[in-house]
Enzyme design. Sequence first.
Site, PDB file in Angstrom:
ATOM      1  CG  ASP A 228     -23.304  -2.956 -42.966  1.00 28.88           C
ATOM      2  OD1 ASP A 228     -22.696  -2.137 -42.049  1.00 28.88           O
ATOM      3  OD2 ASP A 228     -23.203  -3.081 -43.986  1.00 28.88           O
ATOM      4  CE  LYS A 232     -23.804   0.222 -45.393  1.00 21.77           C
ATOM      5  NZ  LYS A 232     -23.317  -0.813 -46.283  1.00 21.77           N
TER       6      LYS A 232
END
Length: 370
Positions: A228, A232
Amino acid sequence: MPNVHVAIIGAGGVGKAFISQLAGYATRNPSASLATILISRSSKALVSRDYSPLNLNSWSQDLASAAATAPLAYPTEALEFLKAAPGPVILVDNTSDESLAKSYPLFLSNGIHIVTPNKKGFSSDIGLWKDIYAAAANGGNPKGGYVFHEATVGAGLPVLSTLKELVETGDKIEKIEGIFSGTMSFLFNSFAPLDGNNGGKGFAACVKEAQQLGYTEPDPRDDLNGLDVARKLTILARLSGLEVASPTSFPIQSLIPGPLESAKSADEFLEGLGAFDGDMTKIKEEAEAKGAVVRYVGSLNVETKEVKVGLQTFDKGSSIAGLKGSDNIISFYTERYGGNPLIVQGAGAGADVTAMGVLGDLIKVLQRLK
């Protein structure tokens, strides 16, 4: 100006918060002329076939009633429905569905605007990233729709808009560094607090606590694998001018012990995690011996083209070390800001703040349609 039609895909946690915020915005700004024509979940949908506005105050009950239908098929059926709307259309994708993200270029090239917190379209293969922006009005296509995805990094925090403004005004991005995961922020603030006193809790106990409080995914491995955060960083790197091929094309330090990667369930994983507490405790104590703390961060260096995600130690007086709770912190080191970075800090997760970021993007589209 005719009605601006809004089609909402995904009505879970973020979706519910978004619909509530959209209803409030429409009430405060009647001149925006918003008409929600689609609210869709995975199994049911409300579809306004005559393009009249759905009731945003009773949508949940309506979705559970006989008024609901099967979801439109994506992308073909949905695209034909949206193209036939008598005015501009904004598609709001509140899902994390990669297959839906892959259809963004098709919708954009047909003039449909998109706002979304879905990271998949912007952090997967770089070919999809290029296709999305090639089809978008804010990527150079005069016939395309606008696309905004502020909430893909930092939820409602102005991370992407800050980065874009720095780049567009001619500043030179040198380095970006920070804590991009509310889960990892909470976890390491609990495991390795500044005062060094965490009540004797091992790393496994801190992970269990984070899960019980709802900070982790149902299976904590989905947070601890670092993907995750890597997604980003991929988005930030691309906006900084680095052509990162995918979120797995640079080093990602997973905090999942090798023997537990194949655990059959989250419970089995958590049950076995305590056996590896010694490894994490050693890392924490080595940092403390240097007057520092360990944190899970992402960083990118534009000059060296280095992107990485993993554990790093920070002096206890640093802004990253002093972060509280589950907050995010993103530091922009640029030519103009020199040695004192521009810092964006605050809640980087949660349905309400994520929905705020999505609604903010919808407002950006409205401003460009005036």
